[in-house]
Motif scaffolding. Structure first.
Motif, mmCIF file in Angstrom:
data_model
loop_
_atom_site.group_PDB
_atom_site.id
_atom_site.type_symbol
_atom_site.label_atom_id
_atom_site.label_comp_id
_atom_site.label_asym_id
_atom_site.label_seq_id
_atom_site.Cartn_x
_atom_site.Cartn_y
_atom_site.Cartn_z
ATOM 1 N N ASN A 225 0.843 -1.186 0.000
ATOM 2 C CA ASN A 225 0.000 0.000 0.000
ATOM 3 C C ASN A 225 0.880 1.238 0.000
ATOM 4 O O ASN A 225 1.766 1.378 0.846
ATOM 5 N N MET A 226 0.637 2.126 -0.959
ATOM 6 C CA MET A 226 1.381 3.387 -0.986
ATOM 7 C C MET A 226 0.393 4.544 -0.857
ATOM 8 O O MET A 226 -0.755 4.457 -1.320
ATOM 9 N N TYR A 227 0.846 5.607 -0.209
ATOM 10 C CA TYR A 227 -0.001 6.747 0.106
ATOM 11 C C TYR A 227 0.554 7.997 -0.562
ATOM 12 O O TYR A 227 1.764 8.227 -0.535
ATOM 13 N N MET A 228 -0.345 8.796 -1.126
ATOM 14 C CA MET A 228 0.094 10.049 -1.729
ATOM 15 C C MET A 228 0.394 11.057 -0.624
ATOM 16 O O MET A 228 -0.390 11.222 0.318
ATOM 17 N N MET A 229 1.542 11.715 -0.720
ATOM 18 C CA MET A 229 1.938 12.717 0.269
ATOM 19 C C MET A 229 2.753 13.794 -0.433
ATOM 20 O O MET A 229 3.083 13.659 -1.614
ATOM 21 N N THR A 252 5.262 4.049 0.608
ATOM 22 C CA THR A 252 4.605 2.884 1.210
ATOM 23 C C THR A 252 4.710 2.923 2.731
ATOM 24 O O THR A 252 5.730 3.345 3.292
ATOM 25 N N PHE A 253 3.642 2.478 3.376
ATOM 26 C CA PHE A 253 3.627 2.304 4.830
ATOM 27 C C PHE A 253 2.844 1.039 5.145
ATOM 28 O O PHE A 253 1.789 0.791 4.556
ATOM 29 N N GLY A 254 3.354 0.249 6.089
ATOM 30 C CA GLY A 254 2.655 -0.956 6.508
ATOM 31 C C GLY A 254 1.474 -0.624 7.408
ATOM 32 O O GLY A 254 1.390 0.465 7.990
ATOM 33 N N ASP A 255 0.563 -1.573 7.536
ATOM 34 C CA ASP A 255 -0.624 -1.357 8.363
ATOM 35 C C ASP A 255 -0.261 -1.082 9.821
ATOM 36 O O ASP A 255 -0.919 -0.281 10.488
ATOM 37 N N GLU A 256 0.785 -1.750 10.332
ATOM 38 C CA GLU A 256 1.182 -1.537 11.729
ATOM 39 C C GLU A 256 1.699 -0.116 11.943
ATOM 40 O O GLU A 256 1.410 0.516 12.961
ATOM 41 N N THR A 262 -1.554 6.569 13.891
ATOM 42 C CA THR A 262 -2.898 7.091 14.140
ATOM 43 C C THR A 262 -3.148 7.266 15.632
ATOM 44 O O THR A 262 -3.673 8.298 16.077
ATOM 45 N N VAL A 263 -2.771 6.269 16.420
ATOM 46 C CA VAL A 263 -2.947 6.360 17.876
ATOM 47 C C VAL A 263 -2.109 7.509 18.442
ATOM 48 O O VAL A 263 -2.593 8.312 19.248
#
Length: 403
Positions: A225-229, A252-256, A262-263
């Protein structure tokens, strides 16, 4: 004498100094300074063991312009390589102007009190460097740096114009930690939590942080999964490739990682404004950095590969219509650690820092003023990537990317 002063003793500084020592014909006299001299000393010991080259070390506060200028005058380097924090870019540039040394960095200036990284603060130094007859080279890391050189190489050899550009940064490495960043945690988290921006239709379009996610199958890594930034090379590429209709940066960032971040955001630990704790003013993100693993310690446990590159679409140079090319480098964490004692994220920035420095030390790239890496001939830089640990490949794709 090829005398150079490196400022910054993190993982990138370590890689750059190791690689400089491996190229003693270019860098015959290497000096390393940081706020913490013991970090410099540890790098010097590793360099001596691996290459037999001596590195002189110093303690310096890079925000103390008079002290830094005095140190530069004392050493007398041709070039100062800034591998410290982006907050310190301007003070190091000031010191170089006072002391009469060329300047180079890997990341643009960022104020401490706002997560905003833009080139205008450094571009404003143009006249001062020009009048001093000195070169300031901005952004000679991987991204920014190699990714920009990749684009300019495609513009020189494959594409008459670049209409669309996507920069894809994948770290497929696993360091075994529940949560850790592969480069300075403070800078990493500020970048990731800032609003995303991409270039489209002649302006920057802003979207919420981490709002756009796409899965991409990276060679030798697999689907991620890669995220636009937002990343700073978008600003300089939009300036030096005026034909760009759209330019985006993906990481890319892993789910963990996303879950932990987020926390931390939700409980206020990524804040960069001061809070009072026990009568003492602290910055939550700086405190978080202090309790997270030091990125330079992750090399021994990190396994896997990075895959970073550009996908560019535009009018073919040979007149054959529109074409799309994918140019990239794949780097192995364990191989990087075996060579320099650092993982691939540090390696992929430290090697281009050495190469950019070599360009200036050998007068391959020269000129009075402030320059982004896009403004110089990409070919000698690309040649050195192949020779010094970051080989690249280019392939033609069937058409523009669909994401």
């Amino acid at each position: 004498m090829g005398k150079v002063l490196v400022i910054g003793a993190g993982g990138v500084g370590s890689v750059a100094v190791h690689k400089m020592a491996m190229n003693a014909d270019i860098f015959s006299d290497i000096h390393l300074a940081s706020r913490t001299k013991s970090k410099c000393d540890a790098i010097a010991v590793s360099v001596k063991e691996r290459t037999g080259v001596d590195v002189a070390t110093y303690a310096i506060d890079a925000e103390d312009v008079p002290a830094l200028a005095a140190l530069i005058k004392q050493i007398g380097p041709k070039l100062v390589v800034n591998l410290a924090l982006p907050y310190q870019d301007l003070t190091i540039m000031d010191a170089c102007l006072i002391a009469g040394a060329h300047y180079m960095d890997t990341a643009n200036y960022e104020p401490k009190d706002v997560a905003k990284f833009e080139y205008h603060w450094q571009w404003a130094y143009q006249d001062r460097f020009k009048e001093a007859g000195l070169t300031a080279l901005l952004g000679s890391g991987f991204d920014p740096g190699v990714t920009s050189v990749f684009a300019m190489w495609l513009k020189k050899h494959k594409l008459k114009t670049i209409r669309q550009l996507d920069i894809l940064d994948c770290n497929g490495g696993d360091h075994g930690q529940a949560f850790a960043t592969n480069f300075n945690p403070e800078i990493n988290i500020r970048e990731v939590t800032a609003p995303a921006r991409h270039w489209e239709g002649g302006q920057f379009v802003e979207t919420p942080a981490m709002a756009n996610k796409v899965q991409f199958d990276f060679a030798e890594v697999g689907p991620k999964n890669m995220y636009m930034m937002y990343h700073e090379e978008l600003e300089s590429l939009a300036k030096f490739l005026p034909e760009l209709e759209r330019a985006r940066f993906w990481m890319t960032f892993g789910d963990e990682y996303i879950k932990h971040l987020t926390v931390l955001q939700n409980v206020g630990m990524t804040r960069i404004d001061p809070v009072i704790y026990n009568g003492v003013e602290i910055i939550p993100l700086q405190f978080l950095k202090a309790v997270l693993p030091e990125p330079s310690t992750l090399g021994a446990t990190t396994k896997g590969k990075t895959n970073i590159g550009d996908i560019a679409t535009g009018e073919a140079l040979d007149g054959s219509g529109e074409k799309t090319f994918y140019i990239k480098n794949i780097c192995d964490h364990e191989e990087c650690y075996a060579e320099t004692g650092n993982q691939a994220v540090s390696y992929t920035t430290g090697v281009p820092a050495m190469i950019g420095a070599a360009m200036i030390m050998q007068d391959v790239w020269s000129g009075a003023g402030v320059f982004n890496i896009e403004q110089f001939d990409p070919d000698p830089f690309m040649d050195m990537l192949n020779k010094h640990g970051l080989p690249w490949s280019v392939e033609e794709l069937e058409g523009p990317v669909a994401f």
